[in-house]
Scaffold this active site. Structure first.
Site, PDB file in Angstrom:
ATOM      1  N   ARG A   1       0.823  -1.199  -0.019  1.00  0.00           N
ATOM      2  CA  ARG A   1      -0.064  -0.040  -0.041  1.00  0.00           C
ATOM      3  C   ARG A   1       0.772   1.311   0.044  1.00  0.00           C
ATOM      4  O   ARG A   1       0.489   2.203  -0.636  1.00  0.00           O
ATOM      5  CB  ARG A   1      -0.883  -0.152   1.069  1.00  0.00           C
TER       6      ARG A   1
ATOM      7  N   ASP B   1      -1.847  -4.842  12.277  1.00  0.00           N
ATOM      8  CA  ASP B   1      -2.102  -5.135  10.898  1.00  0.00           C
ATOM      9  C   ASP B   1      -1.884  -6.659  10.325  1.00  0.00           C
ATOM     10  O   ASP B   1      -1.290  -6.769   9.367  1.00  0.00           O
ATOM     11  CB  ASP B   1      -1.344  -4.127  10.170  1.00  0.00           C
TER      12      ASP B   1
END
Ligand code: ADP
Ligand code: MG
Length: 500
Positions: A209, A327
């Site tokens: 990302r 995460d």
């Protein structure tokens, strides 16, 4: 007071090492350097690198010492202290025009003056011991302080830090050596920087990302280089901070090598160098591979061991705070060549220490991956001041990773294609609202394939997933329980069908 003596010991060691330069083994590639310190015989010396050391002795003005570094010297292996700032460079006379600022603002403690040259000989051996102790102690003391970045564009990478026999792992030697002891798990900062600048990027192996991951080569060994985009500098900072302050060496946590910040043409480059795993992430691996139940279990147990190690607080000097990942997902789990997993990406992690009841959340504006967010994150009911809450969200995500593994496991000749969690309930790249509707409003969890019941291992795994997905976060399994149940399952699948 004791710390002051340690610091002084460290300072004296650094200076002393400069003095003993001539006695040490000759490096394989020599450069000429400017020599300006009380111990220079001539204005030019030869060494493996050039040094500039800014020394502040008690009550005196800071003094710049220029000289040479050679392979056996430790000068470039230390970190800047309140009293010393040092710089190494690797081109002839590159130390000539370098000016250093004193990094510290701290006032030196009031200790009696010592005549440095006179005591050097007799106390040198003692100082080495003291300095090693000081490094450990000093790093504990600095645990909560922010890393002070040392910037300089060295622009070349010809230094050979350590000779090693053919076939040996130089990285292994480095990371196992005594210089990694102390509270931190990494190499001293200047060594990290030197290593980083010797890495040649070979190929881009992944885009995330917020950046890219490259395979690089360091003295013939593959390393992974994560290059953070400047948007995500907080993740780089956080990961660097955690790896440098916490003893995190574990088979199932991605091995850290070095972190480096350089500025080139006014843009900042942030690198994180870690072990390279050619299978890539668990997500990549599951696209390509179907699994036998025993391999599925091996991946699951090893990932659980990594998570349990993160979550647990270990007390004592070799200890670590409890860490929640925040995460967790199959892309942040890597598959090693021995087919065990290791957990990567600590850019969002939070730390907690029971003794001081200190919760360190960091200040990263990044949030976790929406697809893996627990219901209490999506409906914003999570108690952000309570460390346990973060561990519970990891467990939710871990259950999803188990589900991804289970789908790819062959049972009685059948298996499913790889799919990400909630693939059949939300669009690609789901929004926060998409996820919230499915997970909180409709209270959906991924469908557990029926065929799992046909296998004792996989039915155990299925039960475990359900217990990771309880809407009530505190009712979910703990990482330790998951690890133990999975281990039991791998030793005796028949007897451990009921996993409480
Ligand atoms: P994200 O986690 O958002 O996918 P990352 O930047 O962490 O992004 O990683 C991108 C990809 O790079 C991973 O999915 C994986 O395929 C690969 N990768 C990351 N770290 C390593 C590593 N240490 N060794 C090999 N491949 C890696
Ligand atoms: Mg990642």
């Amino acid at each position: 007071m004791t710390l002051g003596i340690f610091r002084r010991g460290l300072l004296m060691l650094l200076v002393a090492l400069g003095l003993t330069r001539g006695d040490l083994a000759k490096p394989s590639k020599l450069v000429n350097c400017t020599c300006e310190n009380p111990h220079c015989k001539r204005p030019i010396c030869q060494g493996a690198w050039c040094t500039v050391v800014l020394v502040r002795e008690q009550g005196r003005h800071p003094q710049v010492y220029r000289g040479c570094g050679s392979l056996n010297e430790e000068l470039c292996l230390g970190r800047p202290t309140e009293f010393v700032n040092h710089h190494c460079c690797y081109k002839s006379f590159c130390n000539h025009n370098v000016s250093l600022m004193l990094e510290a603002t701290q006032t030196p403690s009031k200790e009696p003056e010592v005549d440095l040259p006179l005591i050097l000989g007799p106390v040198l051996a003692l100082l080495v011991l003291v300095a090693l102790g000081a490094l450990g102690l000093w790093r504990v003391r600095r645990r909560q302080e922010k890393q002070r970045g040392l910037h300089s564009d060295l622009g070349e990478s010809s230094l050979i830090l350590k000779t090693s026999e053919q076939g040996d792992s130089m990285l292994g030697d480095f990371l196992d050596s005594d210089c990694t002891t102390g509270s931190g798990s990494g190499l001293p900062f200047l060594v990290q920087r030197t290593v980083a600048r010797q890495v040649a990027l070979v190929e881009c192996v992944g885009k995330g990302r917020y950046g890219e991951v490259w395979r690089g080569l360091w003295h013939g060994e593959s390393v992974a280089v994560k290059i953070f985009s400047s948007r995500d500098e907080q993740s780089w900072f956080r990961e660097t901070e955690i790896y440098n302050t916490v003893l995190l060496r574990h088979d199932n946590i991605l091995g850290f090598i070095a972190s480096d910040m350089t500025s080139r043409n006014s843009s900042t480059q942030l690198w994180l160098i870690t072990h390279y795993h050619e299978h890539g992430s668990l997500y990549d691996f599951l696209q390509r591979q179907t699994l036998e139940p025993q391999l599925a279990l091996r991946l699951a147990v090893s990932a659980a061991c990594g998570l349990a190690h993160l979550h647990v607080e270990i007390f004592g000097t070799q200890g670590k705070p409890a860490i929640a990942h925040r995460d967790l997902k199959s892309r942040n789990v890597l598959v090693k060549s021995n087919l065990q997993c290791c957990i990567a990406d600590l850019g969002l992690a939070v730390m907690h220490s029971q003794s001081s009841d200190y919760l360190d959340i960091g200040n990263n504006p990044r949030v976790g991956t929406k697809r893996y967010m627990a219901p209490e994150v999506l409906d914003e009911q999570i108690r952000t001041d309570c460390f346990e809450s973060y561990k519970w969200t990891d467990i939710w995500a871990f259950g999803l990773v188990l589900w991804e593994i289970a789908r790819r496991t062959v049972i009685n000749g059948t298996v499913e294609d790889y799919r990400p969690p909630f693939y059949d309930m939300v669009p690609n790249d789901p929004s926060f609202e998409d996820m919230k509707k499915v997970v909180c409003v409709d209270q959906q969890t991924p469908t557990i394939p029926n065929r799992l019941t046909a296998d004792p291992v996989l039915s155990g795994l299925a039960q475990m997933m359900r217990e990771c997905w309880y809407p009530n976060p505190s009712a979910r399994l703990t990482a330790l329980r998951i690890k133990k149940s999975l281990q039991k399952l791998s030793h005796n699948p028949e007897k451990s069908k009921v996993i409480h």
